[in-house]
Design a protein around this motif. Structure first.
Motif, PDB file in Angstrom:
ATOM      1  N   ILE A 251      36.038  38.925  41.971  1.00 32.30           N
ATOM      2  CA  ILE A 251      34.344  39.181  41.755  1.00 32.30           C
ATOM      3  C   ILE A 251      34.122  37.659  41.223  1.00 32.30           C
ATOM      4  N   GLY A 252      35.011  36.973  40.279  1.00 38.45           N
ATOM      5  CA  GLY A 252      34.463  35.548  39.918  1.00 38.45           C
ATOM      6  C   GLY A 252      34.542  34.833  40.797  1.00 38.45           C
ATOM      7  N   ALA A 253      35.298  34.632  41.840  1.00 36.19           N
ATOM      8  CA  ALA A 253      35.030  33.604  43.107  1.00 36.19           C
ATOM      9  C   ALA A 253      33.589  33.806  43.640  1.00 36.19           C
ATOM     10  N   SER A 254      33.345  35.235  43.835  1.00 35.46           N
ATOM     11  CA  SER A 254      32.027  35.495  44.548  1.00 35.46           C
ATOM     12  C   SER A 254      30.868  35.157  43.733  1.00 35.46           C
ATOM     13  N   VAL A 255      31.023  35.295  42.278  1.00 32.18           N
ATOM     14  CA  VAL A 255      29.822  34.980  41.346  1.00 32.18           C
ATOM     15  C   VAL A 255      29.849  33.498  41.277  1.00 32.18           C
ATOM     16  N   GLY A 256      31.055  32.581  41.132  1.00 31.52           N
ATOM     17  CA  GLY A 256      31.032  31.213  40.949  1.00 31.52           C
ATOM     18  C   GLY A 256      30.351  30.714  42.497  1.00 31.52           C
ATOM     19  N   ALA A 257      30.584  31.390  43.415  1.00 27.70           N
ATOM     20  CA  ALA A 257      29.973  30.557  44.716  1.00 27.70           C
ATOM     21  C   ALA A 257      28.426  30.653  44.524  1.00 27.70           C
TER      22      ALA A 257
ATOM     23  N   ALA B 218      37.388  31.008  41.390  1.00 25.93           N
ATOM     24  CA  ALA B 218      38.763  31.689  41.633  1.00 25.93           C
ATOM     25  C   ALA B 218      39.561  31.130  40.482  1.00 25.93           C
ATOM     26  N   ILE B 219      39.627  29.836  39.925  1.00 29.46           N
ATOM     27  CA  ILE B 219      40.377  29.612  38.889  1.00 29.46           C
ATOM     28  C   ILE B 219      40.202  30.198  37.395  1.00 29.46           C
ATOM     29  N   LEU B 220      38.813  30.257  37.228  1.00 30.16           N
ATOM     30  CA  LEU B 220      38.482  30.619  36.004  1.00 30.16           C
ATOM     31  C   LEU B 220      38.159  32.297  36.212  1.00 30.16           C
ATOM     32  N   GLY B 221      38.280  32.688  37.377  1.00 26.06           N
ATOM     33  CA  GLY B 221      37.474  33.897  37.969  1.00 26.06           C
ATOM     34  C   GLY B 221      37.954  35.154  37.289  1.00 26.06           C
TER      35      GLY B 221
ATOM     36  N   GLY C 196      35.120  37.367  36.244  1.00 27.91           N
ATOM     37  CA  GLY C 196      35.033  38.525  37.133  1.00 27.91           C
ATOM     38  C   GLY C 196      34.913  39.711  36.163  1.00 27.91           C
ATOM     39  N   TYR C 197      35.697  39.596  34.968  1.00 30.88           N
ATOM     40  CA  TYR C 197      36.033  40.704  34.029  1.00 30.88           C
ATOM     41  C   TYR C 197      34.612  40.551  33.136  1.00 30.88           C
ATOM     42  N   LEU C 198      33.955  39.644  32.967  1.00 28.90           N
ATOM     43  CA  LEU C 198      32.600  39.360  32.410  1.00 28.90           C
ATOM     44  C   LEU C 198      31.692  39.995  33.154  1.00 28.90           C
ATOM     45  N   ALA C 199      31.447  39.969  34.564  1.00 30.16           N
ATOM     46  CA  ALA C 199      30.702  40.433  35.343  1.00 30.16           C
ATOM     47  C   ALA C 199      30.803  42.070  35.368  1.00 30.16           C
ATOM     48  N   ASP C 200      32.143  42.467  35.430  1.00 31.05           N
ATOM     49  CA  ASP C 200      32.277  43.979  35.366  1.00 31.05           C
ATOM     50  C   ASP C 200      32.037  44.439  33.957  1.00 31.05           C
ATOM     51  N   LEU C 201      32.165  43.833  32.870  1.00 27.28           N
ATOM     52  CA  LEU C 201      31.428  44.281  31.583  1.00 27.28           C
ATOM     53  C   LEU C 201      30.055  44.300  31.784  1.00 27.28           C
ATOM     54  N   GLU C 202      29.524  43.600  32.191  1.00 26.84           N
ATOM     55  CA  GLU C 202      27.929  43.623  32.264  1.00 26.84           C
ATOM     56  C   GLU C 202      27.341  44.733  32.923  1.00 26.84           C
TER      57      GLU C 202
END
Length: 283
Positions: A68-74, A100-103, A107-113
């Protein structure tokens, strides 16, 4: 939103994150494979099953957050590049790499939101996740106690056989076999301890992004020294009576993590000591 703020700062820490991620991954314990677990299955191995199950579940969870983090980061990198009139593909690639590195955290933050739009709701969600992991961790401490007891009973039974005149060559072979099984036990335990550290890090980072003061309870976790005893020929005991009293689920998870880690160290020491003592009898 806290996720946008988090991703806005991620590129700034790109080089540091690459090095940190590389160092972090190099120190991770590798969980046993299904083949290794099957090859060392015996009457004690059922007690390590909770470790392998929880490790698999947590790795899948973290991998999902990283994806999720990689997708949001892109998407974020592409948007930044468009706003700056830069190459959008390069921006997307850089954003994906940073994501991907900080993802896992992003990604967890995206899931929380997706679960809540308010700061209070986000904090409740984090503490709910930590409370679930806390229950699992307390169960792991109990499983490790049972595993320790079972392995010590194996060693004690073998010692009695030797003292009763049993075949010493066969006993030496049994010691080597027990050591092989214990090595797999320990890898299963250590992998979960590493998983716990990573997931607790996600929770602390998420709370920090909401503006919560995490420094106090993180310091308290680091200062906590659990009491673990390993009487001769009986299982280890983790004393939870000294655990600090708090309603903070993330802090409680940290204390339980310390107990599991301390218990794991005593578990290894007690089994190694018992095997060494038996080996001395055979020499």
């Amino acid at each position: 939103m806290i996720l946008a703020s988090f991703l806005g700062r991620s590129a700034k820490f790109f080089s540091t994150a690459v090095l940190t991620a590389a160092l972090g991954l190099s120190g991770c314990a590798v969980a046993p494979t299904a083949e290794e677990l099957a090859a060392t299955r015996d009457e004690c191995s059922r007690f390590r099953a909770p470790f392998t199950q929880i490790s698999t579940e947590r790795n899948q969870r973290i991998a999902r957050y990283a994806q999720i983090g990689a997708s949001v980061g892109a998407v974020a990198g592409q948007t930044i590049a468009r706003n700056r009139n830069d190459n959008q593909l390069a921006g997307a690639l850089q954003g994906a790499l940073v994501g991907a590195i900080l993802g896992a955290t992003g990604g967890y933050l995206a899931d929380l939101e997706n679960r809540s739009s308010s700061t209070a709701g986000l904090r409740r969600a984090v503490n709910g996740d930590a409370a679930r992991d806390l229950r699992e961790t307390d169960r792991l401490v109990s499983a490790m106690t049972s595993l320790n007891r079972c392995r010590l009973q194996q060693i004690t039974a073998l010692e009695r056989s030797v003292r009763a005149g049993g075949d010493r060559t066969q006993a030496m072979a049994q010691i080597r076999l027990i050591r092989q099984k214990v090595a797999i036990d320990n890898r299963a335990i250590n992998a979960v301890v590493g998983d716990l550290t990573r997931t607790r890090g996600l929770y602390v980072s998420a709370l920090k992004q909401t503006g919560a003061d995490t420094d106090t309870f993180v310091s308290s976790i680091q200062r906590y020294e659990p009491r673990v005893t390993a009487p001769q020929s009986t299982s280890l005991r983790v004393d939870r009576s000294q655990r600090p009293r708090t309603s903070n689920a993330v802090a409680n998870l940290g204390y339980a993590e310390r107990e599991l880690s301390a218990g794991a160290a005593v578990h290894v020491q007690s089994i190694d000591s018992a095997l060494d003592d038996l080996n001395d009898i055979l020499i």
